[in-house]
Enzyme design. Structure first.
Site, PDB file in Angstrom:
ATOM      1  N   GLY A   8      51.073  -3.040 -37.152  1.00  0.00           N
ATOM      2  CA  GLY A   8      52.137  -4.106 -36.546  1.00  0.00           C
ATOM      3  C   GLY A   8      51.601  -5.170 -35.805  1.00  0.00           C
ATOM      4  O   GLY A   8      52.075  -6.561 -35.841  1.00  0.00           O
ATOM      5  N   SER A   9      50.875  -4.993 -34.927  1.00  0.00           N
ATOM      6  CA  SER A   9      50.464  -5.843 -33.682  1.00  0.00           C
ATOM      7  C   SER A   9      49.445  -6.963 -34.634  1.00  0.00           C
ATOM      8  O   SER A   9      49.673  -8.245 -34.209  1.00  0.00           O
ATOM      9  CB  SER A   9      49.654  -5.387 -32.735  1.00  0.00           C
ATOM     10  OG  SER A   9      50.401  -4.136 -31.974  1.00  0.00           O
ATOM     11  N   ASN A  45      62.675  -2.156 -31.114  1.00  0.00           N
ATOM     12  CA  ASN A  45      62.231  -1.030 -30.992  1.00  0.00           C
ATOM     13  C   ASN A  45      62.798  -0.190 -29.890  1.00  0.00           C
ATOM     14  O   ASN A  45      62.904   1.160 -29.622  1.00  0.00           O
ATOM     15  CB  ASN A  45      60.632  -1.009 -30.799  1.00  0.00           C
ATOM     16  CG  ASN A  45      60.288  -1.947 -29.826  1.00  0.00           C
ATOM     17  OD1 ASN A  45      60.714  -3.269 -29.865  1.00  0.00           O
ATOM     18  ND2 ASN A  45      59.780  -1.575 -28.782  1.00  0.00           N
ATOM     19  N   GLN A  82      60.436  -1.744 -37.155  1.00  0.00           N
ATOM     20  CA  GLN A  82      61.218  -0.653 -36.934  1.00  0.00           C
ATOM     21  C   GLN A  82      62.311  -0.711 -38.076  1.00  0.00           C
ATOM     22  O   GLN A  82      63.085   0.439 -37.858  1.00  0.00           O
ATOM     23  CB  GLN A  82      62.024  -0.957 -35.600  1.00  0.00           C
ATOM     24  CG  GLN A  82      60.847  -0.612 -34.305  1.00  0.00           C
ATOM     25  CD  GLN A  82      60.683   0.825 -33.927  1.00  0.00           C
ATOM     26  OE1 GLN A  82      61.321   1.888 -34.581  1.00  0.00           O
ATOM     27  NE2 GLN A  82      59.492   0.898 -33.483  1.00  0.00           N
ATOM     28  N   SER A 108      54.238  -1.545 -40.230  1.00  0.00           N
ATOM     29  CA  SER A 108      53.247  -0.740 -39.894  1.00  0.00           C
ATOM     30  C   SER A 108      53.345   0.725 -40.268  1.00  0.00           C
ATOM     31  O   SER A 108      54.525   1.373 -40.097  1.00  0.00           O
ATOM     32  CB  SER A 108      53.404  -0.800 -38.335  1.00  0.00           C
ATOM     33  OG  SER A 108      52.333   0.229 -37.797  1.00  0.00           O
ATOM     34  N   GLY A 109      52.154   1.355 -40.721  1.00  0.00           N
ATOM     35  CA  GLY A 109      52.415   2.692 -41.374  1.00  0.00           C
ATOM     36  C   GLY A 109      52.893   3.649 -40.742  1.00  0.00           C
ATOM     37  O   GLY A 109      53.574   4.524 -41.031  1.00  0.00           O
ATOM     38  N   THR A 131      35.501  -4.844 -45.595  1.00  0.00           N
ATOM     39  CA  THR A 131      36.142  -3.743 -46.576  1.00  0.00           C
ATOM     40  C   THR A 131      37.172  -2.832 -46.286  1.00  0.00           C
ATOM     41  O   THR A 131      37.515  -2.652 -45.029  1.00  0.00           O
ATOM     42  CB  THR A 131      34.749  -2.687 -46.800  1.00  0.00           C
ATOM     43  OG1 THR A 131      33.657  -3.569 -46.898  1.00  0.00           O
ATOM     44  CG2 THR A 131      34.923  -1.568 -47.767  1.00  0.00           C
ATOM     45  N   CYS A 138      54.746   0.674 -24.688  1.00  0.00           N
ATOM     46  CA  CYS A 138      54.111  -0.380 -24.287  1.00  0.00           C
ATOM     47  C   CYS A 138      54.186  -0.751 -22.722  1.00  0.00           C
ATOM     48  O   CYS A 138      53.564  -1.144 -21.896  1.00  0.00           O
ATOM     49  CB  CYS A 138      53.921  -1.642 -25.030  1.00  0.00           C
ATOM     50  SG  CYS A 138      54.156  -1.316 -26.644  1.00  0.00           S
TER      51      CYS A 138
HETATM   52  C1  LIG Z   1      55.285  -0.577 -33.087  1.00  0.00           C
HETATM   53  C2  LIG Z   1      55.671  -1.786 -33.071  1.00  0.00           C
HETATM   54  C3  LIG Z   1      54.633  -2.798 -33.215  1.00  0.00           C
HETATM   55  C4  LIG Z   1      53.182  -2.576 -33.168  1.00  0.00           C
HETATM   56  O1  LIG Z   1      52.572  -1.868 -34.283  1.00  0.00           O
HETATM   57  P1  LIG Z   1      51.496  -1.242 -34.160  1.00  0.00           P
HETATM   58  O2  LIG Z   1      51.049  -0.721 -35.718  1.00  0.00           O
HETATM   59  O3  LIG Z   1      51.390  -0.020 -33.343  1.00  0.00           O
HETATM   60  O4  LIG Z   1      50.505  -2.219 -33.838  1.00  0.00           O
HETATM   61  C5  LIG Z   1      55.179  -3.953 -33.293  1.00  0.00           C
HETATM   62  N1  LIG Z   1      56.479  -4.445 -33.422  1.00  0.00           N
HETATM   63  C6  LIG Z   1      57.488  -3.434 -33.299  1.00  0.00           C
HETATM   64  C7  LIG Z   1      58.739  -3.732 -33.296  1.00  0.00           C
HETATM   65  C8  LIG Z   1      57.067  -1.918 -33.263  1.00  0.00           C
HETATM   66  O5  LIG Z   1      57.930  -1.047 -32.853  1.00  0.00           O
END
Ligand SMILES: *Cc1c(COP(=O)(O)O)cnc(C)c1O
Length: 391
Positions: free
Chosen positions: A70-71, A151, A179, A199-200, A237, A324
């Protein structure tokens, strides 16, 4: 002691389907870019995963770019769109005060490079409106980025309406849907978004893998230069096992979404009702337009961190807000943005559920938390002051 895991907004347990997909994919060692049979075998798995992710979002597979999470997706979308639009002289970005740090800190970095950032305030319930966005847009606006689901407090923003405003004004629109994906319906067309991050590990997939949806026709600058992977825009890759695990988890989460939520929502509501029955306790975020798995409350007169340690000792994994901010003494920017004063924001507790959460676990939490809150308040000078002022 059995562990009760109620921190699914921080990360989730991998599903068996995801573990199986990863395990099978580890064995496929070909490079998806190679032209021989071993490469082709890997390429077909990658392609299938891309198709599965696209299908879950109502997207086309060539609009899906795999990333490390996600980041990275947030950074790429925001920096990429900002730089592309700066070429046209547009250097203003609109966002909200409650975004994830992956967005807020990226915006800070862009401010240092000469971009102007406008953070919209949210209501006391934790929502922005499309009207606010509309009023903030000027002819210099390059990009609007508003998260789909928060989140910390679980509020769901009116993304489709905001997207409509952005489209009519010719402004790019990104949403951090980390989320939301796998938890509530997400359809990139219906939402009118140009870019969407996911994000997985937030929907029972592996950590360190995510995706960015980029609408066909929108060309973002390359994130990583090198080979031709991800249409040449993010070289390297591919993390085939991670990608296959994420795709399997997303497929499963999408198929079971309705059944899962039918189970989770009553448990969430039981927790909200039980916890807010404790005196001087408030729910953070509105009850309507709230993700099914989020409970966020503030207990006046206590430190959320002490509560977490006590809960951990009782086998309950919870959070004070976002993973965080923990470890820092500043109260959460989200709780301050919904208008809470520092002392109250410090007493926050976030419980985030999953389809594995049971009613017994919820009952145990409801039996445990009020006693700990009472005990912590008995030792708290802040609580003593509150009680005195009441008399
Ligand atoms: C967890 C989260 C992220 C970051 O995702 P990562 O895969 O941990 O880098 C970004 N945005 C929100 C709203 C999240 O909850």
């Amino acid at each position: 002691m059995k562990r009760i895991y109620m921190d699914n907004a921080a990360t989730t347990e991998m599903s068996s389907a995801a573990i199986n997909a990863v395990t099978e994919a580890w064995k496929v060692y070909g490079n998806p870019s190679s032209l021989h049979g071993a490469g082709r075998e890997a390429f077909f798995m990658l392609d299938k995963a891309r198709e599965d992710v696209a299908n879950a979002l109502g997207a086309n597979k060539n609009e899906i770019y795999f990333t490390s999470g996600g980041s990275e997706s947030d950074n790429w979308a925001i920096i990429g769109a900002a730089k592309a639009m700066a070429k046209k002289g547009k250097k203003e970005i609109i966002s909200t005060a409650i975004e994830h740090h992956a967005v807020l800190h990226t915006l800070n970095a862009l401010e240092k490079e000469g971009f102007t950032v406008k953070l919209l305030p949210v209501s006391a319930d934790g929502y922005v409106t499309a009207k606010q966005v509309e009023e903030a847009i000027t002819e210099n606006t390059a990009l609007v980025t508003v998260m789909m689901a928060n989140n910390e407090i679980g509020t769901i923003q009116p993304i489709a309406e905001i997207g409509e405003v952005c489209r009519s004004k010719g402004v790019l629109f990104h949403t951090d849907a980390v989320q939301a994906v796998g938890h509530i319906p997400v359809d990139v067309k219906a939402l009118n978004v140009d870019m969407l991050s996911l994000s997985g590990h937030k929907f029972h997939g592996p950590k360190g893998v995510g995706a960015l949806y980029v609408r066909k026709g929108l060309r973002l600058p390359n994130l990583i230069n090198g080979g031709a992977q991800e249409s040449g825009r993010r070289a390297g890759t591919e993390n085939l096992a991670g990608i296959c695990g994420m795709a399997a988890a997303l497929k499963e989460a999408t198929e079971n979404m309705e059944a899962n939520n039918a189970k989770i929502i009553p448990l969430r509501d039981k927790l909200i009702n039980g916890l807010t029955a404790v005196e001087r306790t408030r729910l953070n975020g509105g009850r309507e337009n709230r993700v099914p798995n989020n409970v966020s409350v503030c207990f006046e007169g206590i430190e959320g961190e002490s509560l977490l340690l006590w809960l951990d000792a009782k086998g309950i994994c919870a959070s004070s807000g976002s993973a965080c901010t923990s470890g820092s003494l500043d109260p959460s920017h989200v709780l301050l943005a919904i208008g809470l004063i520092h002392e109250i924001a410090h007493g926050s507790l976030r419980l985030s559920l999953s389809e594995h959460t049971t009613e017994e676990e919820v009952d145990y939490v409801l039996e445990t938390v009020p006693g700990i809150v009472k005990y912590l308040r008995e030792m708290s000078p802040v609580w003593e002051k509150i009680v005195k002022e009441e008399k």
